[in-house]
Design a protein around this motif. Structure first.
Motif, PDB file in Angstrom:
ATOM      1  N   GLU A  11      33.102  34.958 -24.733  1.00 37.25           N
ATOM      2  CA  GLU A  11      33.890  34.656 -23.531  1.00 37.25           C
ATOM      3  C   GLU A  11      33.023  34.473 -22.288  1.00 37.25           C
ATOM      4  O   GLU A  11      33.550  34.295 -21.200  1.00 37.25           O
ATOM      5  N   LEU A  12      31.719  34.532 -22.444  1.00 38.02           N
ATOM      6  CA  LEU A  12      30.863  34.641 -21.258  1.00 38.02           C
ATOM      7  C   LEU A  12      30.146  33.349 -20.872  1.00 38.02           C
ATOM      8  O   LEU A  12      29.313  33.356 -19.968  1.00 38.02           O
ATOM      9  N   LEU A  15      30.396  32.180 -17.099  1.00 40.09           N
ATOM     10  CA  LEU A  15      29.778  33.181 -16.224  1.00 40.09           C
ATOM     11  C   LEU A  15      28.266  33.167 -16.396  1.00 40.09           C
ATOM     12  O   LEU A  15      27.513  33.225 -15.419  1.00 40.09           O
ATOM     13  N   ARG A 162      24.082  44.479 -13.253  1.00 40.49           N
ATOM     14  CA  ARG A 162      23.967  45.934 -13.356  1.00 40.49           C
ATOM     15  C   ARG A 162      23.431  46.280 -14.740  1.00 40.49           C
ATOM     16  O   ARG A 162      24.004  45.884 -15.755  1.00 40.49           O
ATOM     17  N   CYS A 183      28.453  40.110 -12.551  1.00 40.05           N
ATOM     18  CA  CYS A 183      29.652  40.087 -11.707  1.00 40.05           C
ATOM     19  C   CYS A 183      29.449  39.147 -10.536  1.00 40.05           C
ATOM     20  O   CYS A 183      28.471  39.265  -9.806  1.00 40.05           O
ATOM     21  N   LYS A 184      30.349  38.188 -10.405  1.00 37.95           N
ATOM     22  CA  LYS A 184      30.255  37.263  -9.277  1.00 37.95           C
ATOM     23  C   LYS A 184      31.622  36.683  -8.962  1.00 37.95           C
ATOM     24  O   LYS A 184      32.353  36.298  -9.880  1.00 37.95           O
ATOM     25  N   ASN A 185      31.935  36.590  -7.708  1.00 36.27           N
ATOM     26  CA  ASN A 185      33.178  35.953  -7.257  1.00 36.27           C
ATOM     27  C   ASN A 185      34.403  36.421  -8.043  1.00 36.27           C
ATOM     28  O   ASN A 185      35.271  35.624  -8.404  1.00 36.27           O
ATOM     29  N   LYS A 187      34.603  37.283 -11.078  1.00 33.43           N
ATOM     30  CA  LYS A 187      34.462  37.173 -12.536  1.00 33.43           C
ATOM     31  C   LYS A 187      33.445  38.202 -12.984  1.00 33.43           C
ATOM     32  O   LYS A 187      32.430  38.398 -12.314  1.00 33.43           O
ATOM     33  N   GLN A 188      33.694  38.814 -14.123  1.00 34.48           N
ATOM     34  CA  GLN A 188      32.666  39.717 -14.629  1.00 34.48           C
ATOM     35  C   GLN A 188      32.720  39.820 -16.140  1.00 34.48           C
ATOM     36  O   GLN A 188      33.736  39.538 -16.775  1.00 34.48           O
ATOM     37  N   GLY A 189      31.579  40.196 -16.687  1.00 35.65           N
ATOM     38  CA  GLY A 189      31.491  40.373 -18.127  1.00 35.65           C
ATOM     39  C   GLY A 189      30.344  41.305 -18.434  1.00 35.65           C
ATOM     40  O   GLY A 189      29.437  41.468 -17.619  1.00 35.65           O
TER      41      GLY A 189
ATOM     42  N   MET B   1      27.319  32.371  -1.325  1.00 29.73           N
ATOM     43  CA  MET B   1      27.666  33.052  -2.576  1.00 29.73           C
ATOM     44  C   MET B   1      28.133  34.466  -2.275  1.00 29.73           C
ATOM     45  O   MET B   1      27.569  35.143  -1.428  1.00 29.73           O
ATOM     46  N   LYS B   2      29.154  34.892  -2.985  1.00 32.14           N
ATOM     47  CA  LYS B   2      29.740  36.189  -2.671  1.00 32.14           C
ATOM     48  C   LYS B   2      29.695  37.085  -3.898  1.00 32.14           C
ATOM     49  O   LYS B   2      30.178  36.693  -4.975  1.00 32.14           O
ATOM     50  N   PHE B   3      29.111  38.230  -3.771  1.00 28.37           N
ATOM     51  CA  PHE B   3      29.116  39.180  -4.888  1.00 28.37           C
ATOM     52  C   PHE B   3      30.155  40.254  -4.624  1.00 28.37           C
ATOM     53  O   PHE B   3      30.047  41.004  -3.660  1.00 28.37           O
ATOM     54  N   PHE B   4      31.156  40.322  -5.481  1.00 31.58           N
ATOM     55  CA  PHE B   4      32.206  41.316  -5.335  1.00 31.58           C
ATOM     56  C   PHE B   4      31.759  42.611  -6.010  1.00 31.58           C
ATOM     57  O   PHE B   4      30.908  42.601  -6.890  1.00 31.58           O
ATOM     58  N   PRO B   5      32.362  43.718  -5.628  1.00 36.60           N
ATOM     59  CA  PRO B   5      31.997  44.964  -6.297  1.00 36.60           C
ATOM     60  C   PRO B   5      32.369  44.915  -7.782  1.00 36.60           C
ATOM     61  O   PRO B   5      33.306  44.211  -8.166  1.00 36.60           O
ATOM     62  N   PHE B   6      31.660  45.639  -8.586  1.00 34.33           N
ATOM     63  CA  PHE B   6      31.997  45.724 -10.005  1.00 34.33           C
ATOM     64  C   PHE B   6      33.328  46.453 -10.160  1.00 34.33           C
ATOM     65  O   PHE B   6      33.581  47.437  -9.472  1.00 34.33           O
ATOM     66  N   ARG B   7      34.149  45.943 -11.067  1.00 38.39           N
ATOM     67  CA  ARG B   7      35.427  46.617 -11.333  1.00 38.39           C
ATOM     68  C   ARG B   7      35.246  47.575 -12.502  1.00 38.39           C
ATOM     69  O   ARG B   7      34.224  47.574 -13.175  1.00 38.39           O
ATOM     70  N   SER B   8      36.306  48.323 -12.745  1.00 39.99           N
ATOM     71  CA  SER B   8      36.229  49.268 -13.863  1.00 39.99           C
ATOM     72  C   SER B   8      36.313  48.512 -15.177  1.00 39.99           C
ATOM     73  O   SER B   8      36.722  47.352 -15.230  1.00 39.99           O
ATOM     74  N   ASP B   9      35.981  49.198 -16.254  1.00 41.11           N
ATOM     75  CA  ASP B   9      36.000  48.563 -17.571  1.00 41.11           C
ATOM     76  C   ASP B   9      37.416  48.257 -18.049  1.00 41.11           C
ATOM     77  O   ASP B   9      37.596  47.583 -19.048  1.00 41.11           O
ATOM     78  N   SER B  11      39.598  46.474 -16.775  1.00 37.70           N
ATOM     79  CA  SER B  11      40.160  45.199 -16.324  1.00 37.70           C
ATOM     80  C   SER B  11      39.879  44.067 -17.308  1.00 37.70           C
ATOM     81  O   SER B  11      39.371  43.029 -16.929  1.00 37.70           O
ATOM     82  N   SER B  64      38.468  38.335 -17.810  1.00 38.71           N
ATOM     83  CA  SER B  64      37.687  38.799 -16.658  1.00 38.71           C
ATOM     84  C   SER B  64      36.486  37.904 -16.375  1.00 38.71           C
ATOM     85  O   SER B  64      35.997  37.847 -15.255  1.00 38.71           O
ATOM     86  N   ALA B  65      36.020  37.173 -17.409  1.00 36.85           N
ATOM     87  CA  ALA B  65      34.831  36.329 -17.210  1.00 36.85           C
ATOM     88  C   ALA B  65      35.180  34.853 -17.041  1.00 36.85           C
ATOM     89  O   ALA B  65      34.277  34.028 -16.923  1.00 36.85           O
TER      90      ALA B  65
END
Lengths: 254, 392
Positions: A11-12, A15, A162, A183-185, A187-189, B1-9, B11, B64-65
């Motif tokens: 799924e990545l 990203l 991270r 993690c960006k905008n 979206k994260q993985g 470019m904007k880096f948002f905080p990491f969310r919890s697992d 999500s 999420s990705a």
């Protein structure tokens, strides 16, 4: 790479491709890698663990001859195929290494791959696969997790990355789990990786038949001196999360 | 470019939504979900339709990705033909005269849901189905359908959404030998080989030749004229302007970049053309057109649509030639395999479709194709047979 390890990337793709525009890759990793590779005109190249195929496309565009992208993750390869057929036709993408690829390449590039070996034998097999693809005197360039990366999970966060060791008390243990999150905008993985020490990496690559090993720290090639790099990249440059290992396949593997 | 905080697992759930046009989506993100065979749901093909025929709504499911599943929507045709639900569902009882939401590109004869691979694929398809049903109910449709799906893809989708699979069509395709037409002919019986040789000889005897080019080099009005002549001959309703608009849309979307046009000429006159699209390792035949005012018995259809493309595909490293759904007998006689195509239907009222009746219908169609095309059916038909067993 085990099937489970490969599957975590399905799924990545988007990203991961986006990370090419993130400053730590755009200003540091990518120019460092391309500088280390040098002229590829006419070379046959295999991009081992090619992911979305970004390096495959760039190397093809820089004049490489035969370019093969290998990745066992179907989700990544779909992205790679679709994008390359628009931007850099002529690259072949494969999900497995067939015997006819062995010993065919002048250059094998393996960016962010070795950390997905989850055990010592798997690391050894992976290195053997990479080196086996090279012609004698062919070059391997690979970027594992830096053996001296900063294990504090907040250290690279400002870069959208991270890295957190499973065991914060003992982050530098061979095979120790490292969770890598992007993690960006919004979206994260995340994926699970493993830490390998410099000694283990050198041993595995050496046993696979790689000689003249060189370690190259990532830097900011566009800047005359590290101090001239953009200020926000200084912390990364002091402790980059990855490093280049380069070597040559021996003519007579021991 | 904007880096948002990491969310919890936690999500990791999917979220779905509706966009009013495809251009709201990122091309590369969309195409990452599109397999080699699913050209007609690729971004540029669908954007071409949008340019020509106007925007339609788009369903999307995000993880999420990023994007994990998506498809465009339309309403099918309102008059008899290939995209008229009552025709597609002939032989199966149901409320097919009511309005249904159609999933996939407009007038696509090959549909698969653009969707991620891997362990969450089933979940992503299920979420797309849930979203499609909600969309359909909110707008007063009796349900939704996705037609012209390869049988395996249809079974997978129906399984994820609790829908029914109804066979309604079949598609011809050729595996391309490395040596092209010569390799294909080597696998045929002498009679078929001789027939092909004589057709190619007749084509040449009439002074015809083939030139390959790219669709961008064609004059759209000439191409549209030939395509319209062919469509009119076989009952097509669209006029030349409609076809010309479609070709203009393709040019604008960039999908013509994937195109290859085989043109037959006598002297400098264009007598026919076939337009193909390369995608992954597959060559898709989409349009054939001919000048029927020239009374030539030169087999240009077969030369342009079967023989020449086999050589073109082999020379370009392509391994499959997809020949669409019509004239199956002629295609089978020239080495094609027939693949089953199914429609997946999900009614808002579950009572309105009888799953066992759909299975009986599929079984009848399997028998019919086994009788008509023995030895020419792809392996997917075995799956159709195995699904008929009530214990499966």
């Amino acid at each position: 790479m085990s099937k489970n390890n490969a599957g975590q990337f399905n799924e990545l793709a988007t990203l991961y491709e986006d990370t090419a525009h993130w400053p730590f890759r755009k200003e540091i990793e990518i120019p460092s890698v391309l500088q280390a590779i040098g002229d590829v005109e006419g070379l046959s190249v295999l991009d081992f663990g090619c992911g979305t195929g970004m390096y495959s496309r760039w190397l093809k565009q820089r004049g490489a001859g035969r370019v093969v992208g290998y990745d066992p993750t179907k989700g990544m390869l779909n992205y790679a195929r679709r994008r390359a057929e628009k931007e850099s036709p002529g690259i072949s993408f494969v999900t497995r290494l067939s015997p006819d690829l062995i010993g065919q390449f002048d250059l094998v590039l393996a960016v962010h791959v070795l950390q997905y070996a989850s055990s010592g034998p798997e690391l050894q097999d992976m290195c053997a696969d990479m080196v086996g693809l090279l012609r004698p005197d062919g070059r391997l360039l690979t970027l594992p997790i830096h053996p001296s990366y900063d294990p504090r999970r907040s250290y690279y966060e400002r870069y959208g990355l991270r890295l957190s060791a499973d065991d914060l008390q003992k982050p530098y243990v061979d095979g120790g789990g490292v969770r890598i999150r992007l993690c960006k905008n919004g979206k994260q993985g995340s994926v699970f990786a493993a830490y390998w020490s410099a000694a283990s990496l050198e041993r595995a690559l050496g046993q696979a038949g790689l000689r003249s090993l060189k370690w190259r720290e990532l830097d900011a090639p566009e800047c005359a001196a590290l101090g001239q790099a953009p200020k926000e990249l200084h912390a990364y440059l002091q402790k980059p999360h990855s490093i280049i290992i380069e070597g040559v396949r021996a003519r007579d593997p021991q | 470019m904007k880096f948002f905080p990491f969310r919890s697992d936690a999500s990791h759930a999917f979220c779905s939504g509706v966009s009013q046009k495809l251009s709201d989506m990122d091309e590369h993100e969309w195409d990452a979900l599109v397999s080699d065979d699913n050209f007609y749901n690729s971004y540029r093909w669908l954007r071409g339709l949008e340019h020509s025929l106007g925007a339609t709504d788009v369903l999307s499911v995000h993880g999420s990705a990023g994007l994990v599943a998506a498809c465009t929507l339309w309403e099918g045709d309102q008059s008899p033909g290939m995209f008229f639900l009552q025709d597609c569902m002939a032989g199966v009882r149901g409320p097919w005269q009511e309005g249904f939401l159609w999933l996939g590109g407009r007038r696509n004869t090959h549909n698969e849901i653009p969707c991620i691979q891997g362990r969450r694929r089933h979940q992503a398809l299920a979420e797309l189905g849930r979203c499609a049903l909600e969309y359909a109910q909110q707008r007063g449709y009796a349900g939704f359908v996705m037609p012209y799906m390869p049988y395996q893809a249809a079974v997978e989708f129906a399984d994820a959404i609790g829908g029914a699979v109804v066979l309604h069509s079949a598609q011809a395709s050729l595996e391309v030998p490395d040596t092209g037409l010569a390799g294909m002919m080597a696998s045929w019986r002498a009679h078929d080989r001789n027939q092909t040789k004589s057709e190619i000889a007749a084509f040449r005897r009439m002074g015809s030749r083939v030139e390959w080019g790219v669709p961008d080099e064609l004059d759209d009005s000439v191409a549209a004229d030939l395509i319209t002549q062919n469509r009119s001959r076989y009952g097509g309703m669209q006029d030349r302007e409609w076809v010309q608009g479609i070709l203009a849309g393709q040019r604008k979307s960039g999908v013509s970049y994937f195109g290859a046009a085989a043109v037959s000429k006598r002297d400098e006159d264009m007598t026919a053309l076939a337009i193909f699209y390369r995608f992954g390792a597959t060559l898709h035949l989409r349009y054939f057109g001919a000048n029927y005012s020239l009374d030539l018995n030169d087999y240009r259809y077969f030369v342009l649509c079967y023989y020449e493309p086999l050589n073109y595909a082999a020379a370009n490293g392509l391994t499959k030639l997809r020949l669409s759904t019509s004239a199956l007998r002629a295609k089978v006689n020239r080495g094609a395999k027939i693949e089953p195509q199914a429609l997946v239907v999900k009614c808002a009222d579950e009572q309105q479709i009888c799953h066992s009746e759909a299975k009986r219908h599929n079984h009848r169609m399997l028998r019919e194709y086994q009788d008509k095309f023995p030895g020419h059916l792809s392996r997917d038909w075995e799956l159709v047979g195995s699904q008929q067993n009530p214990t499966n």
